[in-house]
Design a protein around this motif. Structure first.
Motif, PDB file in Angstrom:
ATOM      1  N   GLU A 165      -6.537  11.102   0.798  1.00  0.00           N
ATOM      2  CA  GLU A 165      -6.589   9.669   1.055  1.00  0.00           C
ATOM      3  C   GLU A 165      -5.402   9.312   1.940  1.00  0.00           C
ATOM      4  O   GLU A 165      -4.311   9.859   1.748  1.00  0.00           O
ATOM      5  CB  GLU A 165      -6.486   8.898  -0.262  1.00  0.00           C
ATOM      6  CG  GLU A 165      -7.665   9.123  -1.185  1.00  0.00           C
ATOM      7  CD  GLU A 165      -7.573   8.235  -2.418  1.00  0.00           C
ATOM      8  OE1 GLU A 165      -7.408   7.011  -2.249  1.00  0.00           O
ATOM      9  OE2 GLU A 165      -7.657   8.767  -3.530  1.00  0.00           O
ATOM     10  N   THR A 204       1.302   3.715   7.773  1.00  0.00           N
ATOM     11  CA  THR A 204       2.480   3.825   6.922  1.00  0.00           C
ATOM     12  C   THR A 204       2.737   5.279   6.513  1.00  0.00           C
ATOM     13  O   THR A 204       3.672   5.571   5.776  1.00  0.00           O
ATOM     14  CB  THR A 204       2.327   2.977   5.642  1.00  0.00           C
ATOM     15  OG1 THR A 204       1.154   3.426   4.934  1.00  0.00           O
ATOM     16  CG2 THR A 204       2.159   1.512   5.966  1.00  0.00           C
ATOM     17  N   LYS A 232      -7.471   4.533   6.002  1.00  0.00           N
ATOM     18  CA  LYS A 232      -7.603   3.085   5.770  1.00  0.00           C
ATOM     19  C   LYS A 232      -7.905   2.759   4.314  1.00  0.00           C
ATOM     20  O   LYS A 232      -8.699   1.854   4.025  1.00  0.00           O
ATOM     21  CB  LYS A 232      -8.687   2.474   6.682  1.00  0.00           C
ATOM     22  CG  LYS A 232      -8.532   2.857   8.156  1.00  0.00           C
ATOM     23  CD  LYS A 232      -9.317   1.947   9.064  1.00  0.00           C
ATOM     24  CE  LYS A 232      -9.261   2.444  10.497  1.00  0.00           C
ATOM     25  NZ  LYS A 232      -9.853   1.564  11.461  1.00  0.00           N
ATOM     26  N   ARG A 233      -7.278   3.504   3.402  1.00  0.00           N
ATOM     27  CA  ARG A 233      -7.515   3.259   1.978  1.00  0.00           C
ATOM     28  C   ARG A 233      -6.997   1.899   1.531  1.00  0.00           C
ATOM     29  O   ARG A 233      -7.353   1.425   0.445  1.00  0.00           O
ATOM     30  CB  ARG A 233      -6.846   4.362   1.115  1.00  0.00           C
ATOM     31  CG  ARG A 233      -7.388   5.743   1.300  1.00  0.00           C
ATOM     32  CD  ARG A 233      -8.877   5.844   1.146  1.00  0.00           C
ATOM     33  NE  ARG A 233      -9.354   5.381  -0.155  1.00  0.00           N
ATOM     34  CZ  ARG A 233     -10.596   5.007  -0.387  1.00  0.00           C
ATOM     35  NH1 ARG A 233     -11.490   4.993   0.603  1.00  0.00           N
ATOM     36  NH2 ARG A 233     -10.965   4.631  -1.589  1.00  0.00           N
ATOM     37  N   ASP A 234      -6.136   1.281   2.338  1.00  0.00           N
ATOM     38  CA  ASP A 234      -5.540   0.002   1.941  1.00  0.00           C
ATOM     39  C   ASP A 234      -6.460  -1.187   2.215  1.00  0.00           C
ATOM     40  O   ASP A 234      -6.176  -2.300   1.791  1.00  0.00           O
ATOM     41  CB  ASP A 234      -4.209  -0.201   2.694  1.00  0.00           C
ATOM     42  CG  ASP A 234      -4.371  -0.113   4.213  1.00  0.00           C
ATOM     43  OD1 ASP A 234      -5.286   0.622   4.670  1.00  0.00           O
ATOM     44  OD2 ASP A 234      -3.604  -0.769   4.933  1.00  0.00           O
ATOM     45  N   VAL A 284       0.944   7.355   4.656  1.00  0.00           N
ATOM     46  CA  VAL A 284       0.375   7.882   3.416  1.00  0.00           C
ATOM     47  C   VAL A 284      -0.670   8.948   3.753  1.00  0.00           C
ATOM     48  O   VAL A 284      -1.600   8.694   4.519  1.00  0.00           O
ATOM     49  CB  VAL A 284      -0.286   6.755   2.581  1.00  0.00           C
ATOM     50  CG1 VAL A 284      -0.967   7.340   1.341  1.00  0.00           C
ATOM     51  CG2 VAL A 284       0.718   5.710   2.207  1.00  0.00           C
ATOM     52  N   VAL A 309      -3.282   6.224   4.603  1.00  0.00           N
ATOM     53  CA  VAL A 309      -3.070   4.958   5.301  1.00  0.00           C
ATOM     54  C   VAL A 309      -2.157   5.336   6.472  1.00  0.00           C
ATOM     55  O   VAL A 309      -0.938   5.358   6.350  1.00  0.00           O
ATOM     56  CB  VAL A 309      -2.383   3.917   4.391  1.00  0.00           C
ATOM     57  CG1 VAL A 309      -2.267   2.579   5.121  1.00  0.00           C
ATOM     58  CG2 VAL A 309      -3.135   3.752   3.076  1.00  0.00           C
TER      59      VAL A 309
END
Lengths: 160, 195
Positions: free
Chosen positions: B167, B172, B142-144, B174, B169
């Protein structure tokens, strides 16, 4: 502490032979041997339509959950599970405390016959797995093929 | 406990995704499933509640290719993250070869992350494993999100051992495959050592 489970050709053939015999003698649709972590060891009979990998994983989950229930009740384990369907039935049992034996059968067989044949097959299977465990404990008999794996071999797996 | 089958020339390993509720363990597996070639994957199974919370586990079998003539197969599992499913969580760690800890980067989930790592340590110990020695990677998911804590802070709290960390997401993709590759690699290296 947690030795790998290793299956050799000789024992593999023995297990496969025992599964074939059980399938025949119990009039079963198919028979599976699965390790308690959910890995399929052997399958016999009419398995073409079945997703055997999923079956193995779910059976192990089922046995693990039932084992958890047993502990709550102060039992060591529930060694037999039976699921009855409209067409097919599932007989699941623990063999020698190590592996799981699954028999799928329909109206051509009966629970009584399956139980009887499973009992005999379990004793024979337990002997094979005892032998495997004994082999695994002997120093120097652990497979060495993987010691030769290089970091490059591992990297190559991921080079896409 | 990996399973080496000399007869069918297969190595089977078990990887478990662990972490607090709603951190994205299932999403990791769903992304891997969606992006993997059909020949290399089996069916993904999710034992979830009607509201799609994991009840028992998700399961995804993957083939990674051959190593020295042996097919490598990885079975990926997630645990239910919600605190009260601890009995089920414990069961799934049985026979594990490698663990991915999926952390929720949001500041308000930090305590849940810490509690989950501690729970992982205890549950592994019950099976005779040591979190400080088992193949282990950490994913900051959930880095976004705007309320995500800094990676330095997450690392300081959740990765004391200094294992590979990523890291991510997960929806998507990532960081999803980087995480998986890293843990698979550690598991194979462990196998090489003959443990």
């Amino acid at each position: 502490m947690h030795p790998q489970m290793v299956m050799y050709e000789e024992e593999f053939q023995q297990v496969a032979g025992l599964c074939d015999r059980l399938t025949r003698e119990a009039n079963a649709r198919c028979v599976f041997v699965i390790d308690k972590n959910g890995q399929l060891i052997s399958a016999s009979g009419d398995t073409g339509q079945l997703d055997t990998t999923s079956l193995a994983s779910l059976t192990a989950g089922n046995i693990a959950a039932t084992g958890g229930l047993a502990k709550l009740l102060g039992e060591k384990e529930f060694s037999i599970l039976f699921h009855e369907g409209e067409r097919d039935n599932l007989h699941i049992s623990i063999v020698g405390g190590r592996v799981i034996l699954v028999v799928i059968f329909d109206h051509r067989s009966s629970l009584g016959l399956v139980r009887l044949r499973v009992k005999k097959a379990s004793e024979d299977l337990a002997r094979v797995f005892d032998e495997l465990a004994r082999k695994a404990e002997q120093p120097g008999t652990q497979p060495t093929a993987f010691a030769e794996i290089t970091d490059d071999d591992i990297d190559n797996l991921f080079s896409d | 406990m990996s399973f080496i089958n000399y007869s069918s020339r297969e190595i089977n390993c078990k990887i478990v995704y662990y972490g607090p509720g709603l951190c994205g363990k299932t999403t990791n597996l769903q992304y891997v499933y969606a992006k993997t070639n059909p020949d290399a994957k089996g069916k993904m199974i999710s034992l979830a509640t009607e509201t799609e919370r994991t009840l028992f586990f998700d399961f995804l079998p993957l083939s990674l290719g051959e190593i020295r003539g042996f097919k490598t197969r990885f079975h990926l599992y997630t645990v239910p993250g919600q605190v009260f499913y601890d009995a089920s969580r414990k069961l799934i760690l049985k026979g594990v070869d490698g663990v991915v800890f999926v952390a929720d980067s949001q500041i308000e989930r930090m305590e849940a992350n810490l509690e989950s790592v501690e729970n992982l340590r205890v549950n592994l110990a019950e099976h005779g494993y040591d979190l400080d020695r088992i193949p282990y990677v950490v994913q900051y998911n959930k880095r976004d999100l705007p309320n995500a804590a800094t990676v330095d802070e997450l690392r300081r709290l959740l990765n004391l051992r200094g294992v590979p960390d990523f890291e991510a997401v997960a929806p998507t993709g990532v960081g999803v495959f980087d995480t998986l590759k890293a843990v698979a690699k550690l598991v194979l290296q462990e196998l090489k050592k003959g443990r």
